[in-house]
Design a protein around this motif. Structure first.
Motif, PDB file in Angstrom:
ATOM      1  N   ALA A  73       0.755  -1.194  -0.218  1.00 34.47           N
ATOM      2  CA  ALA A  73      -0.132  -0.046   0.059  1.00 34.47           C
ATOM      3  C   ALA A  73       0.805   1.277  -0.179  1.00 34.47           C
ATOM      4  N   ALA A  74       2.157   1.275   0.295  1.00 32.54           N
ATOM      5  CA  ALA A  74       2.995   2.346   0.709  1.00 32.54           C
ATOM      6  C   ALA A  74       3.414   2.761  -0.639  1.00 32.54           C
ATOM      7  N   ASN A  75       3.943   4.247  -0.729  1.00 31.69           N
ATOM      8  CA  ASN A  75       4.300   4.805  -1.984  1.00 31.69           C
ATOM      9  C   ASN A  75       5.534   5.317  -1.805  1.00 31.69           C
ATOM     10  N   GLU A  76       6.403   5.428  -0.462  1.00 31.92           N
ATOM     11  CA  GLU A  76       7.525   5.807  -0.255  1.00 31.92           C
ATOM     12  C   GLU A  76       8.591   4.761   0.266  1.00 31.92           C
ATOM     13  N   GLY A  77       9.698   5.006   0.173  1.00 37.12           N
ATOM     14  CA  GLY A  77      10.895   3.842   0.803  1.00 37.12           C
ATOM     15  C   GLY A  77      10.771   2.630   0.015  1.00 37.12           C
ATOM     16  N   ALA A  78      10.542   2.716  -1.083  1.00 39.94           N
ATOM     17  CA  ALA A  78      10.276   1.317  -1.719  1.00 39.94           C
ATOM     18  C   ALA A  78      11.778   0.281  -1.630  1.00 39.94           C
ATOM     19  N   ALA A  79      12.664   0.585  -1.825  1.00 38.89           N
ATOM     20  CA  ALA A  79      13.721  -0.417  -1.409  1.00 38.89           C
ATOM     21  C   ALA A  79      13.682  -1.066   0.252  1.00 38.89           C
ATOM     22  N   ARG A  80      13.676  -0.010   1.107  1.00 36.72           N
ATOM     23  CA  ARG A  80      13.734  -0.556   2.470  1.00 36.72           C
ATOM     24  C   ARG A  80      12.436  -1.207   3.026  1.00 36.72           C
ATOM     25  N   ARG A  81      11.151  -1.029   2.264  1.00 38.61           N
ATOM     26  CA  ARG A  81       9.924  -1.572   2.711  1.00 38.61           C
ATOM     27  C   ARG A  81      10.062  -2.994   2.074  1.00 38.61           C
ATOM     28  N   TRP A  82      10.789  -3.257   1.077  1.00 36.32           N
ATOM     29  CA  TRP A  82      10.890  -4.680   0.811  1.00 36.32           C
ATOM     30  C   TRP A  82      11.704  -5.518   1.739  1.00 36.32           C
ATOM     31  N   VAL A  83      13.064  -4.714   2.236  1.00 35.06           N
ATOM     32  CA  VAL A  83      13.728  -5.475   3.278  1.00 35.06           C
ATOM     33  C   VAL A  83      12.844  -5.837   4.412  1.00 35.06           C
ATOM     34  N   VAL A  84      12.251  -4.867   5.153  1.00 31.01           N
ATOM     35  CA  VAL A  84      11.536  -5.235   6.370  1.00 31.01           C
ATOM     36  C   VAL A  84      10.769  -6.062   5.881  1.00 31.01           C
ATOM     37  N   LEU A  85       9.988  -6.241   4.859  1.00 33.07           N
ATOM     38  CA  LEU A  85       8.954  -7.200   4.437  1.00 33.07           C
ATOM     39  C   LEU A  85       9.707  -8.435   4.714  1.00 33.07           C
ATOM     40  N   PRO A  96       7.116  -0.073  13.716  1.00 35.87           N
ATOM     41  CA  PRO A  96       8.041  -0.057  12.887  1.00 35.87           C
ATOM     42  C   PRO A  96       7.967  -0.480  11.409  1.00 35.87           C
ATOM     43  N   VAL A  97       7.282  -1.691  11.201  1.00 38.75           N
ATOM     44  CA  VAL A  97       7.140  -2.314  10.018  1.00 38.75           C
ATOM     45  C   VAL A  97       6.096  -1.296   9.138  1.00 38.75           C
ATOM     46  N   GLN A  98       5.289  -0.948   9.729  1.00 38.71           N
ATOM     47  CA  GLN A  98       4.336   0.266   9.046  1.00 38.71           C
ATOM     48  C   GLN A  98       5.143   1.728   8.820  1.00 38.71           C
ATOM     49  N   VAL A  99       5.878   1.953   9.775  1.00 41.78           N
ATOM     50  CA  VAL A  99       6.531   3.142   9.485  1.00 41.78           C
ATOM     51  C   VAL A  99       7.726   3.017   8.473  1.00 41.78           C
ATOM     52  N   GLY A 100       8.313   1.737   8.427  1.00 40.57           N
ATOM     53  CA  GLY A 100       9.459   1.371   7.319  1.00 40.57           C
ATOM     54  C   GLY A 100       8.826   1.444   6.106  1.00 40.57           C
ATOM     55  N   ALA A 101       7.343   1.300   6.173  1.00 39.63           N
ATOM     56  CA  ALA A 101       6.711   0.950   4.516  1.00 39.63           C
ATOM     57  C   ALA A 101       6.466   2.511   4.054  1.00 39.63           C
ATOM     58  N   ALA A 102       6.251   3.473   5.117  1.00 42.84           N
ATOM     59  CA  ALA A 102       5.460   4.422   4.816  1.00 42.84           C
ATOM     60  C   ALA A 102       6.363   5.727   4.617  1.00 42.84           C
ATOM     61  N   LEU A 103       7.452   5.580   5.159  1.00 47.91           N
ATOM     62  CA  LEU A 103       8.563   6.860   5.244  1.00 47.91           C
ATOM     63  C   LEU A 103       9.981   6.410   4.144  1.00 47.91           C
ATOM     64  N   GLU A 104      10.512   7.309   3.600  1.00 43.31           N
ATOM     65  CA  GLU A 104      11.690   7.348   3.428  1.00 43.31           C
ATOM     66  C   GLU A 104      12.918   7.178   4.537  1.00 43.31           C
ATOM     67  N   VAL A 105      13.969   6.139   3.990  1.00 43.12           N
ATOM     68  CA  VAL A 105      15.068   6.224   4.858  1.00 43.12           C
ATOM     69  C   VAL A 105      16.108   7.002   4.869  1.00 43.12           C
ATOM     70  N   ARG A 106      16.249   7.436   6.280  1.00 38.33           N
ATOM     71  CA  ARG A 106      17.052   8.725   6.543  1.00 38.33           C
ATOM     72  C   ARG A 106      18.616   8.074   6.637  1.00 38.33           C
ATOM     73  N   TRP A 107      18.872   6.965   7.313  1.00 31.88           N
ATOM     74  CA  TRP A 107      19.979   6.287   7.611  1.00 31.88           C
ATOM     75  C   TRP A 107      20.085   5.124   7.471  1.00 31.88           C
TER      76      TRP A 107
END
Length: 244
Positions: A35-47, A108-119
């Motif tokens: 469902a998320a639109n941001e943080g494409a690479a990181r959200r798949w890592v968390v998934l 953290p899973v939800q946030v990781g999908a919704a936001l861009e990575v800062r670090w």
């Protein structure tokens, strides 16, 4: 959790919720990632981290539960079997609590999908902490299975990781979720990290004090040799065993 409660009533076993526990996180991670639109690479890592952990846990618990009755911890928590206390008691004490816990711990899973990575380095560190947790869980479970299959086993499992902590699987579970918090929460920035810090703290609390180690210890302390084992072995965090 509603579906799991109906299944539990049909089989008269609240312990089926343990199988649904890991699968619930998988469902949340998959839904938020798609469902998320941001943080494409990181959200798949968390998934990937959640899917590997959740399916392994569900498979392990399902295999261990075959041929066994109700978990004594749930009988103690409810004050009897599900058929004796009623579904309403089980919903109030188990299914609602675990449903809320699913949402809280998955922040953290939800946030990781919704936001861009800062670090990005924290995503890497979190993945390493997650890996440590998975190793403790899987190796601890394998060592316990080997112990149970050994006809010459002693009265208490104190081999391998179990000689350093009385609950390596619970410690591993905590590491998994601290790793996911690092990768999904704190890696998004200080504010998202602070707002989602409640997730790994809550998971660790459940594992140590609520439905995990402390509750199991009440039963295990009745087993011959376990009090002596407990005196020389750390309950949760791995430490060198004390002298006999």
């Amino acid at each position: 959790m509603a579906v799991t409660a109906l299944i539990a009533r049909a089989v008269d076993r609240v312990a089926v919720v343990d199988i649904a526990w890991g699968l619930g996180f998988v469902a949340i991670a998959a839904t938020t990632a798609l469902a998320a639109n941001e943080g494409a690479a990181r959200r798949w890592v968390v998934l990937a981290l959640v899917v590997l952990w959740g399916f392994r846990l569900a498979w392990h618990i399902r295999r261990r539960a075959v041929g066994h009755g109700e978990d004594p911890r749930y009988e103690e928590l409810l004050g009897g079997r599900l058929s004796e206390v009623g579904l309403g008691v089980a919903v109030r004490k188990v299914f609602l609590v675990q449903g809320f816990a699913l949402w809280l711990i998955s922040l953290p899973v939800q946030v990781g999908a919704a936001l861009e990575v800062r670090w990005w380095p924290l995503v890497v560190v979190g993945s390493v902490v997650w890996l440590v947790g998975i190793v403790f869980e899987s190796v601890g479970d394998a060592q316990l299975a080997a112990y149970k299959a050994d006809p010459d086993r002693g009265p208490v499992m104190d081999r391998g990781l179990w000689g350093w902590t009385r609950h390596p699987n619970y410690f591993g579970d905590a590491c998994v979720w601290w790793g996911i918090w690092l990768a999904g929460g704190l890696a998004s920035g200080w504010l998202p990290g602070l707002l989602t810090l409640v997730a790994p703290i809550a998971m660790t609390y459940f594992l140590v004090f609520a439905t995990g180690a402390r509750l199991l210890e009440r039963t295990m302390m009745q087993r011959d040799g376990y009090p002596e084992y407990a005196r020389r072995t750390s309950m949760f965090f791995p430490l060198p065993p004390r002298r006999r």
